[in-house]
Design a protein around this motif. Structure first.
Motif, short mmCIF file in Angstrom:
data_model
loop_
_atom_site.label_atom_id
_atom_site.label_comp_id
_atom_site.label_asym_id
_atom_site.label_seq_id
_atom_site.Cartn_x
_atom_site.Cartn_y
_atom_site.Cartn_z
N MET A 1 0.85 -1.19 0.00
CA MET A 1 0.00 0.00 0.00
C MET A 1 0.88 1.24 0.00
N PRO A 2 0.72 2.15 -0.97
CA PRO A 2 1.57 3.34 -1.01
C PRO A 2 1.26 4.28 0.13
N LEU A 9 -5.09 11.51 5.22
CA LEU A 9 -5.58 10.37 4.48
C LEU A 9 -4.80 9.10 4.78
N ALA A 10 -3.67 9.23 5.42
CA ALA A 10 -2.84 8.07 5.74
C ALA A 10 -3.47 7.27 6.88
N PRO A 11 -3.25 5.95 6.89
CA PRO A 11 -3.73 5.15 8.03
C PRO A 11 -3.09 5.63 9.33
N ALA A 12 -3.84 5.54 10.41
CA ALA A 12 -3.24 5.83 11.71
C ALA A 12 -2.10 4.86 11.99
N LEU A 13 -2.32 3.60 11.62
CA LEU A 13 -1.29 2.57 11.79
C LEU A 13 -1.33 1.66 10.58
N LEU A 14 -0.18 1.48 9.95
CA LEU A 14 -0.06 0.59 8.80
C LEU A 14 1.05 -0.41 9.05
N LEU A 15 0.69 -1.68 9.06
CA LEU A 15 1.67 -2.77 9.07
C LEU A 15 1.71 -3.30 7.64
N ASN A 16 2.80 -3.05 6.95
CA ASN A 16 2.88 -3.31 5.52
C ASN A 16 3.81 -4.49 5.22
N ASP A 17 3.21 -5.61 4.79
CA ASP A 17 3.95 -6.81 4.39
C ASP A 17 4.90 -7.26 5.51
N ILE A 18 4.35 -7.40 6.71
CA ILE A 18 5.15 -7.73 7.90
C ILE A 18 5.37 -9.24 8.01
N SER A 19 6.61 -9.62 8.28
CA SER A 19 6.95 -10.99 8.65
C SER A 19 7.81 -10.95 9.90
N ALA A 36 3.65 -13.95 8.66
CA ALA A 36 4.22 -13.92 7.31
C ALA A 36 3.42 -13.01 6.40
N ASN A 37 4.10 -12.05 5.79
CA ASN A 37 3.54 -11.24 4.70
C ASN A 37 2.15 -10.69 5.04
N THR A 38 2.07 -10.05 6.17
CA THR A 38 0.79 -9.54 6.66
C THR A 38 0.72 -8.03 6.50
N THR A 39 -0.35 -7.57 5.89
CA THR A 39 -0.62 -6.14 5.77
C THR A 39 -1.92 -5.83 6.49
N GLY A 74 9.35 -6.05 6.13
CA GLY A 74 8.18 -5.20 6.06
C GLY A 74 8.43 -3.89 6.79
N GLU A 75 7.42 -3.02 6.76
CA GLU A 75 7.57 -1.72 7.40
C GLU A 75 6.30 -1.34 8.15
N VAL A 76 6.50 -0.47 9.13
CA VAL A 76 5.40 0.04 9.94
C VAL A 76 5.39 1.56 9.80
N SER A 77 4.22 2.12 9.57
CA SER A 77 4.12 3.58 9.53
C SER A 77 2.97 4.04 10.41
N VAL A 78 3.14 5.24 10.96
CA VAL A 78 2.15 5.84 11.87
C VAL A 78 1.77 7.20 11.29
N PHE A 79 0.52 7.30 10.89
CA PHE A 79 0.03 8.52 10.23
C PHE A 79 0.95 8.94 9.08
#
Length: 277
Positions: A1-2, A9-19, A36-39, A74-79
């Motif tokens: 997810m870009p 508009l960004a998610p408050a919390l995004l777990l992107n392709d987390i393993s 594994a590979n969890t978004t 994977g990566e985690v982003s906050v707002f």
């Protein structure tokens, strides 16, 4: 997810392709992939519950979102901003008792404010307000051993929310309570959430609880290598009473739909637990 350039508009919390893969201390050749590979994305103001079999990795995902665990990939982003270290915009309510037994209820509630340097008089005044909001006015001088299980959970809830986090992470916080106290606490959380509409990621093994409280329910597979296998929008009207909403025809339909996805994973998880026992 870009990642959106607009923080609104960004998610408050995004777990992107987390393993998340763990290495055995005894034998470093042995590895266990819990997730594994969890978004997973939680929008600002959204209440999302995650359900899955026991031991499937639900709490692992929560710890990644809190910044307590670095994912293997994977990566985690906050707002919209990459998370580096502890998630300072999140409050975490644990499953286990996390109150300090040598501090009173009020002193437990304001511990985080004191750590942040708020003047003691201001912290105590705000702490008394929050004790009142969770139904514990007049109990501020009691110590944890003098409180019931439900009252201790109310203290923990006030301790989390007094810091005004933008994201609330909850790890099966009411699982040890009797059903009546549990429903009271669930309604308490919904009332407080509806007043401030913070993003909530709620981990539970109780499907009824997940449906009654949430905007969306995400189902995880049995481990190892857990990942989302279903996602359901909970279109029940709000406000909700968690006991009364269970009789709603839409609740019954949603429960049937989600359980049809979850049932086989629960059985797989049960068989895995038996093999390990």
């Amino acid at each position: 997810m870009p990642r959106s350039s607009n923080p609104d508009l960004a998610p408050a919390l995004l777990l992107n392709d987390i393993s998340c893969t763990f290495v055995s201390k005894e034998n470093r050749a042995q590895r266990y992939t819990a997730v594994a590979n969890t978004t997973l994305a939680i929008a600002p103001g959204e209440f999302v519950s995650v359900v899955g079999p026991t031991g499937c990795g639900k709490s692992t995902l929560l710890n990644v979102g809190a910044g307590l665990l670095q994912p293997s990939s994977g990566e985690v982003s906050v707002f919209g901003e990459p998370l580096d270290g502890i998630n300072r915009r999140a409050g975490y309510m644990f499953q286990a008792e996390a109150l300090m037994p040598w501090r009173s209820a009020l002193e437990n509630v304001i511990a985080g404010l004191q750590f942040r340097g708020m003047p003691d008089a201001d912290a105590r005044a705000l702490g008394e307000q929050w004790l009142a909001r969770v139904g514990l006015q007049g109990f501020g001088d009691r110590y944890p051993h003098q409180l019931s299980g439900g009252m201790r959970k109310r203290v923990a809830l006030a301790q989390t929310l007094i810091l005004d986090p933008d994201i609330i992470l909850m790890d099966e916080p009411f699982s040890a309570l009797d059903i009546q106290t549990r429903q009271l606490m669930e309604n308490e959380v919904l009332d407080l959430w509806s007043a401030r509409r913070k993003a909530v990621l709620f981990i539970t093994h109780d499907l009824d609880e997940a449906i009654a409280m949430s905007d969306r329910v995400v189902v995880l597979s049995a481990g190892p290598a857990t990942h989302p296998i279903g996602e359901f929008i909970i279109d029940l009207p709000r406000p909700r009473d968690v006991a009364e909403v269970r009789a709603h025809p839409r609740f019954v339909a949603l429960h049937s739909q989600i359980w049809a996805v979850l049932r086989d994973e629960v059985l797989k998880g049960y068989q895995q637990q038996k093999r390990l026992a």
